[in-house]
Design a protein around this motif. Structure first.
Motif, PDB file in Angstrom:
ATOM      1  N   VAL A 282      41.376  43.338  47.529  1.00  0.00           N
ATOM      2  CA  VAL A 282      42.597  43.778  48.220  1.00  0.00           C
ATOM      3  C   VAL A 282      43.481  44.587  47.276  1.00  0.00           C
ATOM      4  CG1 VAL A 282      44.751  42.966  49.225  1.00  0.00           C
ATOM      5  CG2 VAL A 282      42.600  41.903  49.883  1.00  0.00           C
ATOM      6  N   ILE A 283      43.662  44.076  46.075  1.00  0.00           N
ATOM      7  CA  ILE A 283      44.558  44.783  45.153  1.00  0.00           C
ATOM      8  C   ILE A 283      43.889  46.060  44.649  1.00  0.00           C
ATOM      9  CG2 ILE A 283      43.897  43.592  43.003  1.00  0.00           C
ATOM     10  CD1 ILE A 283      47.478  44.164  43.916  1.00  0.00           C
ATOM     11  N   TYR A 284      42.564  46.029  44.563  1.00  0.00           N
ATOM     12  CA  TYR A 284      41.855  47.229  44.089  1.00  0.00           C
ATOM     13  C   TYR A 284      41.960  48.359  45.109  1.00  0.00           C
ATOM     14  CZ  TYR A 284      38.177  50.345  42.533  1.00  0.00           C
ATOM     15  OH  TYR A 284      37.491  51.450  42.127  1.00  0.00           O
ATOM     16  N   GLU A 285      41.849  47.998  46.365  1.00  0.00           N
ATOM     17  CA  GLU A 285      41.936  49.028  47.390  1.00  0.00           C
ATOM     18  C   GLU A 285      43.286  49.729  47.378  1.00  0.00           C
ATOM     19  OE1 GLU A 285      41.033  47.641  51.326  1.00  0.00           O
ATOM     20  OE2 GLU A 285      39.005  47.103  50.674  1.00  0.00           O
ATOM     21  N   ARG A 286      44.308  49.010  46.914  1.00  0.00           N
ATOM     22  CA  ARG A 286      45.641  49.605  46.912  1.00  0.00           C
ATOM     23  C   ARG A 286      45.942  50.358  45.631  1.00  0.00           C
ATOM     24  NH1 ARG A 286      45.307  45.998  50.506  1.00  0.00           N
ATOM     25  NH2 ARG A 286      46.848  45.516  52.110  1.00  0.00           N
ATOM     26  N   THR A 287      45.398  49.880  44.526  1.00  0.00           N
ATOM     27  CA  THR A 287      45.771  50.491  43.248  1.00  0.00           C
ATOM     28  C   THR A 287      44.644  51.329  42.654  1.00  0.00           C
ATOM     29  OG1 THR A 287      44.990  48.544  42.089  1.00  0.00           O
ATOM     30  CG2 THR A 287      47.303  48.574  42.685  1.00  0.00           C
ATOM     31  N   HIS A 288      43.440  51.129  43.106  1.00  0.00           N
ATOM     32  CA  HIS A 288      42.277  51.811  42.553  1.00  0.00           C
ATOM     33  C   HIS A 288      42.107  51.573  41.070  1.00  0.00           C
ATOM     34  CE1 HIS A 288      41.576  53.572  46.392  1.00  0.00           C
ATOM     35  NE2 HIS A 288      42.849  53.902  46.437  1.00  0.00           N
ATOM     36  N   THR A 289      42.546  50.421  40.627  1.00  0.00           N
ATOM     37  CA  THR A 289      42.250  50.056  39.251  1.00  0.00           C
ATOM     38  C   THR A 289      41.979  48.568  39.206  1.00  0.00           C
ATOM     39  OG1 THR A 289      43.039  49.966  36.992  1.00  0.00           O
ATOM     40  CG2 THR A 289      44.700  49.749  38.715  1.00  0.00           C
ATOM     41  N   ARG A 290      41.178  48.170  38.232  1.00  0.00           N
ATOM     42  CA  ARG A 290      40.947  46.743  38.034  1.00  0.00           C
ATOM     43  C   ARG A 290      41.447  46.316  36.669  1.00  0.00           C
ATOM     44  NH1 ARG A 290      35.134  47.840  39.538  1.00  0.00           N
ATOM     45  NH2 ARG A 290      34.929  47.683  37.295  1.00  0.00           N
ATOM     46  N   ASP A 291      42.055  47.270  35.968  1.00  0.00           N
ATOM     47  CA  ASP A 291      42.518  46.986  34.616  1.00  0.00           C
ATOM     48  C   ASP A 291      43.784  46.128  34.685  1.00  0.00           C
ATOM     49  OD1 ASP A 291      43.406  46.931  32.081  1.00  0.00           O
ATOM     50  OD2 ASP A 291      43.064  49.065  31.686  1.00  0.00           O
ATOM     51  N   LEU A 292      43.695  44.945  34.100  1.00  0.00           N
ATOM     52  CA  LEU A 292      44.833  44.020  34.186  1.00  0.00           C
ATOM     53  C   LEU A 292      46.086  44.605  33.543  1.00  0.00           C
ATOM     54  CD1 LEU A 292      43.020  40.662  33.468  1.00  0.00           C
ATOM     55  CD2 LEU A 292      44.322  41.197  35.506  1.00  0.00           C
ATOM     56  N   ASN A 293      45.899  45.421  32.527  1.00  0.00           N
ATOM     57  CA  ASN A 293      47.086  45.960  31.853  1.00  0.00           C
ATOM     58  C   ASN A 293      47.798  47.017  32.668  1.00  0.00           C
ATOM     59  OD1 ASN A 293      46.316  44.283  29.862  1.00  0.00           O
ATOM     60  ND2 ASN A 293      45.612  45.876  28.461  1.00  0.00           N
ATOM     61  N   GLU A 294      47.146  47.492  33.729  1.00  0.00           N
ATOM     62  CA  GLU A 294      47.791  48.521  34.540  1.00  0.00           C
ATOM     63  C   GLU A 294      48.643  47.934  35.653  1.00  0.00           C
ATOM     64  OE1 GLU A 294      46.150  52.064  35.355  1.00  0.00           O
ATOM     65  OE2 GLU A 294      45.565  52.194  33.248  1.00  0.00           O
ATOM     66  N   TYR A 295      48.438  46.663  35.941  1.00  0.00           N
ATOM     67  CA  TYR A 295      49.292  46.039  36.959  1.00  0.00           C
ATOM     68  C   TYR A 295      50.618  45.659  36.307  1.00  0.00           C
ATOM     69  CZ  TYR A 295      44.750  45.302  39.300  1.00  0.00           C
ATOM     70  OH  TYR A 295      43.521  45.446  39.866  1.00  0.00           O
ATOM     71  N   GLY A 296      51.148  44.521  36.660  1.00  0.00           N
ATOM     72  CA  GLY A 296      52.366  44.063  36.008  1.00  0.00           C
ATOM     73  C   GLY A 296      53.509  43.941  36.984  1.00  0.00           C
ATOM     74  N   GLY A 297      53.994  42.692  37.152  1.00  0.00           N
ATOM     75  CA  GLY A 297      55.195  42.466  37.939  1.00  0.00           C
ATOM     76  C   GLY A 297      55.101  42.883  39.392  1.00  0.00           C
ATOM     77  N   LEU A 298      53.924  42.749  39.991  1.00  0.00           N
ATOM     78  CA  LEU A 298      53.784  43.204  41.377  1.00  0.00           C
ATOM     79  C   LEU A 298      54.336  42.207  42.402  1.00  0.00           C
ATOM     80  CD1 LEU A 298      50.195  44.746  41.302  1.00  0.00           C
ATOM     81  CD2 LEU A 298      52.370  45.803  40.779  1.00  0.00           C
ATOM     82  N   PHE A 299      54.709  41.027  41.950  1.00  0.00           N
ATOM     83  CA  PHE A 299      55.131  39.973  42.882  1.00  0.00           C
ATOM     84  C   PHE A 299      56.224  40.422  43.852  1.00  0.00           C
ATOM     85  CE2 PHE A 299      55.083  35.028  42.652  1.00  0.00           C
ATOM     86  CZ  PHE A 299      54.799  34.985  44.004  1.00  0.00           C
ATOM     87  N   PRO A 300      57.288  41.061  43.377  1.00  0.00           N
ATOM     88  CA  PRO A 300      58.341  41.442  44.337  1.00  0.00           C
ATOM     89  C   PRO A 300      57.852  42.449  45.365  1.00  0.00           C
ATOM     90  CG  PRO A 300      59.072  41.789  42.077  1.00  0.00           C
ATOM     91  CD  PRO A 300      57.637  41.424  42.004  1.00  0.00           C
ATOM     92  N   LEU A 301      56.857  43.257  45.023  1.00  0.00           N
ATOM     93  CA  LEU A 301      56.392  44.267  45.968  1.00  0.00           C
ATOM     94  C   LEU A 301      55.516  43.654  47.050  1.00  0.00           C
ATOM     95  CD1 LEU A 301      55.412  47.153  43.528  1.00  0.00           C
ATOM     96  CD2 LEU A 301      57.609  46.679  44.594  1.00  0.00           C
ATOM     97  N   ILE A 302      54.720  42.660  46.662  1.00  0.00           N
ATOM     98  CA  ILE A 302      53.764  42.079  47.609  1.00  0.00           C
ATOM     99  C   ILE A 302      53.848  40.551  47.551  1.00  0.00           C
ATOM    100  CG2 ILE A 302      52.024  43.885  47.917  1.00  0.00           C
ATOM    101  CD1 ILE A 302      50.699  42.949  45.366  1.00  0.00           C
TER     102      ILE A 302
END
Lengths: 517, 724
Positions: free
Chosen positions: A379-399
């Motif tokens: 689910v998160i990959y389809e939205r961000t097109h990345t699986r790199d953990l360092n590229e995410y960060g603090g997504l809780f408020p958005l989703i």
């Protein structure tokens, strides 16, 4: 109705094939129709297995709903299927996860009908393994499951990623699918030979007869005593199943295959395919080779412990979210094998019963949590097109809803009490403690790092300062996705709160099945 | 309704509230807090009904309220779970129900219910305040409401559920379930403001540090379950089981199973109750909102740790004869006393008002563990209860102080840390209710004689240590108690006494009733909770109130512990350390001026630095465990073991297979198999090519050839066959 009840297992087994044929014949452009036919069609085996679940009598020893047809008379092999509590649990897991995985495949746009065809054939292959009561049939289905999965990874796997080998760069999904296929085939080769050895020394492939006769077979085969032949066959079985589970150090195909497979493929791979190996141990290795299994149980427990520890550590060392989840399977399946090893050593004791109960329940629970985790990664990959953990960060408020679900499923995977995984891990630890005390203690290192990698995933994805790049880019989990994850979450909670729903069946099955040998 | 049926229902409301808030009311702050506080109130009422029924029943120790049901089958038997209310449960339920309800109520005010939305608040960060305009058109900065208000009540409800499950369980497995649910909730709540990297790190640290204890505890449970065949209290604390545990040898240094199990369970407590060497998570847990700190440090989590060892005291003390403590108890006495002193020394050098309390919690828990270690069962339970009240009070009080100063910070726009005590001073005038209640809590913590609850429970521990001749424990704890009184007075003096040291402290004001009411309520218990435990033979005041605690809680054990006889020496020690510490604290800190360093900094020199840095334990663990585990997991396990070695072997096998294939192709396939095939083909082709000249297509030529062959054949026959 009469017909259905009399042919329940064959119907469950082959209804996916019927659906697959319908789907492949649908017009190429009707993508929506293909999806819905595949999904609704996959509900048929689910409905039938729910009927099976309720019609099944947990207190009756032996296999139920048996069907036997002539298949290969000259060598005494027949098409023989049946269920007991162990296979029933696995059948239910398979027929439950397949529709959810198909629903998760709605984002596939390329050659949908072929994709769905392979998926349903895969389901048939897996069900066949769980239902077979004949070694040759077992092998046929064992191999049948392999082919669709190869194509699913090879054709619909992740687009990006390369793997360097011998100085050449090849597509990661090509590498992964090839490794998966060849590795499993290498194991199957020995399995096939071993099955033939058994066929020769025992004169039949029928499991029910083998379970009874195997202990008393005597004589020689080509000058070798039967005990030697049995040891060889034992190892061939063990290696084939160990690769599938996978037991450390045969596990390195897993992170590659799981990572490169499409989301639904990973769900099924982790959710069901790995269980085929563990099921092989439970259904064949323990009853057919009790003496050998007992003799080598210590080695198996050692490997299980290594899987628990190194699986957790390797998972913790990942930057790729999907690979992190993939390695968690090595860690969790290690507990299944630890339970099997303990039971092999202490067969026919309370410890064995508890360890086996834990192992079977762990298989089911891991099926739920691993499928759930892979789905959420998807689910998160389809939205961000990345699986790199360092590229995410603090997504809780958005989703926030997705975040809550991710935490829930992560906690189930971590084995939080109140959710399924805890009971099964506790039972395995309890069963293994008196048998392999040292390995049980050491495996706690792995259990500790389970916490570490789970929290690492949550930390990198949801918590911390928001990566501004995603602001306004992410959409919340949608209705279809919520529909996929909800049944999994409900089951995790139900099993955690009221484990007897499954353990009633598993406990009786384990006691009756293993008391014979 | 049967009392035992009611006990089943005690944990239910908070769980229900959790699910309802998460699934339904999460958008409505009003409904969410009604559900949360309402659930806490229901559990509170349920608990008190049960407590009253239990007190009336008589001989509760021998006949606890209990009922069981089958949870899951294990072979031919069932694993049973159920509820269990014995005197220890009653005592625990008493303080849990009260503190939980008060903390819930307090949270409403703490998260600024009714305040406007923040100007640029976002979920995951502390509210930054809002700008409002009054009727004169002046703009003010005021506190703003917590954006994740509903979520807070959901989490804290689940937390309360975990604690209630733990308390009413009749077996160690469901106790462990509650234990771990609280672990999860502490993770979620310490990291409540998850967008702050420090809060995120603290949450993970708390979860993983306690998990070290948890996995060992799990082994203890497995072992105990294996030997006893059950984890229910009535089985594992029965004489047969205890005898079995004592008489079962283990391979670990030849000690008995009772010791191994006791130590494994105790390690669980070391993690949960933050004892050295697993204490590092608790001070960092201050990153969470203050009600959470109160929840973790007073009402629930750390108390659960101590509750466990009190609960399994029969196992810990199994094999004790003639008052000779078991190995487990000696370990506990050592860890407890050491932690008591160790944490107290760190507390002396902390400037953050909540961190001082955090270390004091660790220290006080050490007192309880040490008390168990010397066999002072009742004293430990007694101190657990009084501590829950006064520590909850102190945490909530500190939250109120921080709230007040934050208000000042928003008003003045100063850039200061609202938690640093050196930025406070003189708050007694601004926040009188907070001051007086905090003073009561502080005095109880210091063991201020005769009035406060803390005095009586601490005195009981001293008296027990004296009676059991545990001199080392007595001396170490006495010194720790001296430091406790000292740093408590330091805290009170720096915060409330003297003159305000900053503008913000000048503009602080008293908190709302939802916050001050719990303070007053808890302050009452911080005093009276000690009275039922006054020893009967205490001079002058002994005997007015029966020593209820001892009679009642002591009944939990099969052999009721005897009350120790009164002696003046421990009383004198108790008085001296408490009054002496308080006086010293006041004297040293009574007039600290703005910008002045801590008066102790100079005389203590480098020691002060060491204390301020908590003996560098974080750095040490980082060096010893955290960084190596990064390296082992990534470099060793993944890149080296899996990628290089295992995959390397696989690739090598594949390479060999490829090479063999290549060899076969180049030396057998190509030259021999292909070669033979090619040879046949090529030969045929050659023959065809070389005999092509005869196929010219001219009929005359064919006729000539036919004639030549015909004549040749004829000649052959005639010439050779006609020979005789």
């Amino acid at each position: 109705m009469e017909f259905i009840m009399n042919h329940l297992l064959t119907l469950i087994l082959f209804s996916p094939v019927a659906v697959a044929i319908v789907v492949i014949l649908l017009p190429r452009e009707e993508v929506k129709l293909q999806r819905w036919v595949a999904f609704l069609g996959s509900l048929i085996p689910l409905a039938l297995s729910i009927i099976l679940w309720f019609a099944f009598n947990p207190n009756q020893p032996g296999f139920q709903f048996q069907e036997r047809y002539v298949w290969y008379e000259p060598i005494n092999s027949s098409f023989h299927v049946g269920v007991d509590g162990i296979s029933l649990t696995m059948v239910l897991l398979t027929t439950l996860l397949t529709p959810l995985a198909i629903l998760a495949s709605y984002s596939i746009k390329d050659r949908v009908n072929t994709y769905m065809f392979f998926f349903l054939m895969l389901e048939m292959g897996m069900l066949g393994v769980f239902l077979s009561l004949d070694l040759l049939i077992f092998f046929v289905f064992w191999e049948l499951g392999l082919v669709p999965m190869y194509f699913l990874i090879n054709q619909w796997g992740s687009e990006t990623g390369e793997r360097e080998i011998w100085g050449r760069k090849i597509k990661a999904r090509t590498y992964a699918s090839f490794k998966f296929m060849i590795y499993t085939m290498a194991g199957s080769l020995g399995l096939l030979l071993a099955i033939q050895l058994i066929g020769v020394i025992a004169g039949t492939f029928d499991m029910l007869i083998l379970f009874e006769r195997m202990g008393s077979v005597e004589g020689t085969l080509m000058g070798f005593p039967v005990s030697t032949v049995k040891t060889v066959a034992f190892w061939a079985f063990v290696v084939a199943f160990a690769i599938k589970v996978p037991v450390w150090p045969f596990h390195t195909w897993l992170p590659d295959a799981h990572t490169e497979a499409p989301t639904a493929g990973s769900m099924i791979l982790a959710g069901v395919l790995l269980k085929l190996g563990a099921y092989g141990f439970l259904r064949l290795v323990l009853p057919l080779y009790p003496a050998e299994a007992k003799y080598y149980a210590g080695a198996l427990a050692f490997l299980a412990t290594m899987a628990i520890i190194f699986g957790a550590l390797a998972s913790y060392g990942q930057r790729d979210f999907k690979r992190l989840v993939a390695y968690s399977s090595v860690n969790h399946m290690g507990f299944v094998i630890l339970g099997v090893a303990a039971a092999a050593f202490a067969i026919n004791s309370d410890n064995a019963t508890i360890a086996l109960e834990g192992a079977v329940l762990q298989m089911f629970n891991h099926g739920l949590s691993a499928a759930g985790m892979f789905f959420l990664v998807g689910v998160i990959y389809e939205r961000t097109h990345t699986r790199d953990l360092n590229e995410y960060g603090g997504l809780f408020p958005l989703i926030p809803v997705y975040g809550g679900i991710l935490i829930f499923v992560s906690m189930a995977s971590l084995g939080l009490p109140g959710l399924g995984g805890f009971i099964s891990e506790f039972l395995v630890v309890r069963g293994a403690w008196p048998v392999f005390t040292f390995f049980t203690i050491v495996s706690m290192i792995g259990l500790f790092f389970t916490g570490a990698y789970i929290l690492k995933g949550i930390k990198q994805v949801l918590h911390g300062p928001l990566n501004e790049r995603w602001k306004g880019q992410l959409s919340e989990i949608n209705l279809r996705e919520a529909f996929i994850i909800t049944p999994l979450m409900v089951l995790m909670l139900v099993i955690g709160v009221w484990p007897a729903v499954l353990l009633n069946v598993i406990n009786r099955a384990v006691m009756m099945f293993y008391s014979l040998y | 309704m049967e009392a035992s049926t009611l006990v089943w229902l005690i944990p239910a409301p908070p769980l229900l509230a959790f699910f309802l808030i998460v699934l339904l009311t999460n958008r409505s702050k009003l409904l969410s807090h009604i559900l949360g506080v309402g659930a806490a109130l229901l559990s509170f009422i349920g608990s008190f009904v049960v407590i009253v029924l239990a007190l009336q029943s008589g001989h509760l120790g021998e006949h606890p309220f209990t009922s069981v049901l089958n949870w899951f089958p294990t072979g031919d038997t069932w694993f049973q779970i159920g509820v269990w209310v014995d005197p220890l449960t009653v005592a625990t339920l008493f303080f849990v129900a009260i503190t939980v309800l008060m903390i819930f109520l307090y949270s409403v005010g703490y998260h600024n219910y009714g305040a406007p939305k923040g100007d640029h608040d976002s979920p995951g960060l502390q509210p930054h305040g809002a700008t409002v305009e009054d009727e004169h058109g002046h703009k003010h900065r005021v506190p703003s409401i917590e954006p994740m208000y509903s979520r807070f009540f959901a989490f804290i409800s689940l937390f309360a559920f975990g604690m209630y499950v733990l308390v009413v369980s009749n077996n160690l497995l469901t106790l462990f379930v509650g234990w771990e649910i609280m672990g999860l909730c502490s993770y979620l709540l310490i990291g409540f403001w998850y967008a702050k990297p420090s809060a995120r790190a603290a949450a993970i640290k708390a979860f993983l540090t306690t998990r070290v204890g948890d996995v060992v505890m799990l082994l203890g449970l497995a072992y105990l379950y294996y030997l006893a065949g059950s984890l229910s209290y009535n089985v594992i604390f029965s004489e047969e089981t205890l005898d079995l545990l004592i008489s079962t040898p283990t391979p670990f240094l030849g000690v008995s199973a009772a010791v191994v199990i006791g130590l494994f369970l105790f390690i669980g407590t070391v993690g949960k109750a933050a004892q050295w060497p697993l204490h590092v998570w608790l001070p960092d847990a201050m990153e969470g909102p203050t009600p959470v700190s109160a929840m973790i440090h007073a009402a629930t989590m750390v108390s659960a740790g101590v509750y466990l060892v009190i609960r399994v005291f029969p196992i810990i003390s199994a094999g004790m004869h003639h008052g000779e403590p078991t190995l487990t108890m000696n370990v506990m006495a050592f860890i407890g006393a050491f932690t008591g002193l160790f944490a107290a020394t760190i507390a002396v050098a902390q400037n953050d008002i909540k961190r001082v309390l955090a270390y004091s919690t660790i220290s006080q828990l050490g007192f309880m563990i040490a008390a168990i270690g010397i066999g002072a069962y009742v004293a430990a339970a007694f101190h657990l209860m009084t501590h829950a009240f006064f520590k909850a009070l102190l945490f909530l009080g500190s939250g109120s102080v921080i709230h007040g100063v934050e208000h000042g910070v928003l008003h003045t726009g100063e850039d200061i840390d609202p938690q640093d005590m050196f930025n406070m001073g003189g708050l007694r005038k601004k926040m009188p209710i907070t001051f007086w209640t905090f003073l009561i809590g502080g005095l109880a913590l210091s063991g201020f004689p005769f009035i406060t609850a803390g005095f009586w429970s601490k005195d009981e521990i001293f008296a027990d240590a004296f009676a059991h001749s545990s001199w080392a424990v007595l001396i170490v704890l006495a010194f720790a108690a001296l430091l406790t009184a000292f740093y408590t007075m330091r805290q009170i003096t720096l915060t409330f006494l003297g003159e305000p040291r900053t503008e913000s402290a000048e503009h602080a004001h008293e908190s709302k009733w939802t916050m001050t009411f719990p303070l007053i309520f808890l302050a009452v218990f911080a005093i009276i909770a000690g009275w039922p435990g006054i020893p009967l033979d205490f001079p002058v005041i002994g005997g007015f109130i029966p020593n209820f605690i001892h009679e009642f809680v002591g009944e939990t054990l099969r052999e009721h512990p005897e009350a120790v006889t009164f002696n003046f020496l421990p009383l004198l020690i108790s008085l001296a350390v408490s009054l002496g510490g308080l006086a010293l604290g006041w004297w040293v800190y009574k007039d600290v001026k703005v910008g002045e360093p801590d008066p102790l900094e100079k005389p203590l020199g480098p020691i002060y630095k060491v204390l301020q840095n908590k003996y560098y334990f974080d750095e040490l663990y980082g060096f010893l465990f955290v960084r190596p585990s990064y390296w082992v997991s990534k470099q060793f396990t993944y890149l080296w073991l899996d990628r290089k070695i295992i995959d390397g072997v696989l690739h090598a096998i594949a390479r060999v297979a490829f090479s063999i294939g290549g060899l076969l192709r180049n030396y057998i396939d190509k030259p021999i198999v292909n070669g033979f095939g090619d040879f046949v083909g090529e030969s045929v082709k050659w023959i065809g090519r070389s005999s092509r000249f005869i196929q010219t297509g001219r009929v005359q030529q064919y006729m000539v050839m036919a004639l030549v062959i015909a004549f040749g054949t004829l000649f052959y026959y005639l010439f050779f066959l006609s020979q005789p």
